[in-house]
Design an enzyme around this catalytic site. Structure first.
Site, mmCIF file in Angstrom:
data_model
loop_
_atom_site.group_PDB
_atom_site.id
_atom_site.type_symbol
_atom_site.label_atom_id
_atom_site.label_comp_id
_atom_site.label_asym_id
_atom_site.label_seq_id
_atom_site.Cartn_x
_atom_site.Cartn_y
_atom_site.Cartn_z
ATOM 1 N NE ARG A 81 1.169 9.932 9.468
ATOM 2 C CZ ARG A 81 0.130 9.803 8.652
ATOM 3 N NH1 ARG A 81 -0.381 8.614 8.390
ATOM 4 N NH2 ARG A 81 -0.394 10.871 8.076
ATOM 5 C CG HIS A 124 -5.849 12.172 9.373
ATOM 6 N ND1 HIS A 124 -4.803 11.279 9.347
ATOM 7 C CD2 HIS A 124 -6.779 11.658 8.529
ATOM 8 C CE1 HIS A 124 -5.094 10.270 8.553
ATOM 9 N NE2 HIS A 124 -6.297 10.468 8.043
ATOM 10 C CD GLU A 169 -4.295 10.076 2.429
ATOM 11 O OE1 GLU A 169 -3.705 8.992 2.354
ATOM 12 O OE2 GLU A 169 -5.540 10.174 2.481
ATOM 13 C CG ASN A 295 -0.385 8.321 3.462
ATOM 14 O OD1 ASN A 295 0.669 8.158 4.072
ATOM 15 N ND2 ASN A 295 -1.398 8.994 3.970
ATOM 16 C CE1 TYR A 297 -4.094 2.350 2.837
ATOM 17 C CE2 TYR A 297 -3.791 4.603 2.075
ATOM 18 C CZ TYR A 297 -3.916 3.696 3.103
ATOM 19 O OH TYR A 297 -3.853 4.132 4.404
ATOM 20 C CD GLU A 352 -2.654 6.943 6.046
ATOM 21 O OE1 GLU A 352 -3.460 6.411 5.237
ATOM 22 O OE2 GLU A 352 -2.893 8.001 6.645
#
Length: 451
Positions: A81, A124, A169, A295, A297, A352
């Protein structure tokens, strides 16, 4: 070190896609062959980047891409990606920069030759400066410009792309860039942030129409970042604050995509802070998605403010990553299940997931056992979500290599490959070796499921 997942897990099925991810501004360098972007300008402003650095060279991927493709292939991945730099492929007058298109074309050809699926992100965060000077994402005309950009790129790339993401995002572009002001362009204004979020989603919808027409066999979708929102205490005020934060940070981007409307929290904003929404906007945003990229985290914790709003509470109890983020793998399962229960989700890809750790290269080796544990814990969280009915098609480790980490500069290392920024030497970390082994195990399992 190894990463262990159940041998019966769908993570090891032939259809499940394992990959690694990067972003253009963070690795490419080659600034002389593209137009400047908002992050170039942001880096020039004193105090914006913690180490005073910039992305002019980064990981020098523009000059080292062929070696980097070999590195990616050595990891046994199914997919890679990466993002396209808008200012590398489109000139200020809207014409195509053929040299930039050819760079990505060579990258795509090399990936296809090795049987590696290309997951391409169109945006991005690196908006060209000439568009920012015209108002950037605050100017509604950006929707047409993004549609044209998506059209030109998808026609040039053709069937060499397995999957497109319109945006990465949008929360970060809108909230971090226009409300918190800690990302480019560094604006602090709630109405601007809400308006930018709306224009980003409109641009996504317009681009999806183009992608579905130009690339009907590709997987076309969008990537959002999510964090489950927890209350700082058992008080009703803090519980309400966490619910509001979830609406403002998570559902604000997902609900328009899947339900065609914003959360009811929109009505609680003062008129002066609400985005301007025109007739037909929500229908344009809610284009059918081939997939939704997630994504993840960490989780987030919120407390109530005296004004009846919410504030985030920073974690202090280990384990924390170098970013100061709590390591909370069960939050990934929880957010996936909550979205699964709330919406009719398209197939989901974890686009991600990763952690910054205090890595050192000693005697040509980088031992990062905490990152290995992080990946294992989060892959097991993905496995748990699949077991409970969430349709998940793949998982991408963030990131392939250490890189320019936005406002942190080069201080934080997320890579499974260590980069010496002085020599540009790449060194596979223990986490990279562990993922390499897992990805090979998956391929072997596909050939012999009983093994």
């Amino acid at each position: 070190m190894k990463i262990n997942v159940p041998k019966t897990s769908q993570l090891l099925d032939n259809e499940f896609i394992f990959g690694v991810a990067t972003a253009a501004f963070q690795i490419e360098g080659g600034a002389e062959s593209r137009l400047p972007c908002i992050w170039d300008e942001f880096c020039e402003q004193p105090g914006r980047i913690k180490d005073g650095s910039n992305g002019l060279v980064a990981c020098d991927h523009m000059n080292r891409w062929q070696d980097d493709i070999e590195l990616i292939a050595s990891l046994n991945v199914d997919a890679y990606r990466f993002s396209v730099a808008w200012g590398r492929v489109i000139n200020a007058d809207g014409s195509v920069n053929q040299a930039g298109m050819d760079f990505y074309g060579g990258l795509l050809d090399a990936l296809n030759a090795k049987g590696i699926k290309a997951f391409v992100t169109l945006y991005h965060w690196d908006l060209p400066c000439y568009l920012q000077q015209q108002g950037g994402w605050l100017n509604r005309s950006i929707v047409d410009k993004f549609r044209d950009y998506a059209d030109k790129v998808s026609k040039a790339f053709g069937d060499r792309v397995y999957s497109y993401a319109t945006l990465n995002e949008p929360f970060c572009s809108a909230y971090l860039g226009y409300e918190a002001g800690i990302h480019a362009p560094g604006v602090q204004d709630r109405q601007a942030g809400r308006q930018v979020a709306h224009h980003l989603l409109l641009a996504h919808g317009a681009a999806m129409q183009v992608l579905q027409q130009n690339c009907p066999t590709a997987l076309n979708g969008i990537v959002v970042n999510v964090s489950p929102c927890y209350a700082a205490s058992d008080t009703e005020a803090d519980k309400k604050a966490a619910q509001m934060a979830d609406c403002y940070h998570n559902q604000w981007y997902i609900q328009p995509l899947l339900d065609g409307r914003y959360p009811d929290l929109l009505q609680q904003l003062p008129d002066a802070e609400r985005p301007v929404i025109e007739e037909g906007d929500m229908a344009l945003i809610a284009q059918p998605l081939d997939y939704l990229g997630i994504n993840y985290y960490t989780r987030t914790v919120f407390a109530a403010t005296p004004q009846g709003w919410f504030r985030d509470v920073k974690p202090t109890v280990p384990p924390l990553t170098e970013m100061g983020w709590e390591i909370y793998p069960q939050g990934l399962t929880e957010i996936l299940l909550s979205l699964h229960q709330r919406y009719r989700l398209p197939p989901v890809y974890i686009t991600e997931n990763g952690a910054a750790m205090p890595d050192e290269c000693l005697h040509g080796q980088v031992d990062d056992p905490r990152r290995v544990a992080y990946f294992e814990q989060h892959l097991l969280a993905v496995h748990a979500a699949i077991e409970q009915g969430v349709q998940i098609g793949g998982y991408f480790a963030w990131s392939l290599m250490d890189n320019f980490e936005w406002a942190e500069g080069y201080l934080k290392r997320f890579g499974i490959v260590y980069v010496d920024y002085q020599t540009q030497q790449r060194t596979l970390k223990t986490s990279g070796l562990a993922l390499q082994h897992l990805f090979a195990q998956k391929k072997a399992h596909a050939l012999n499921p009983s093994s």
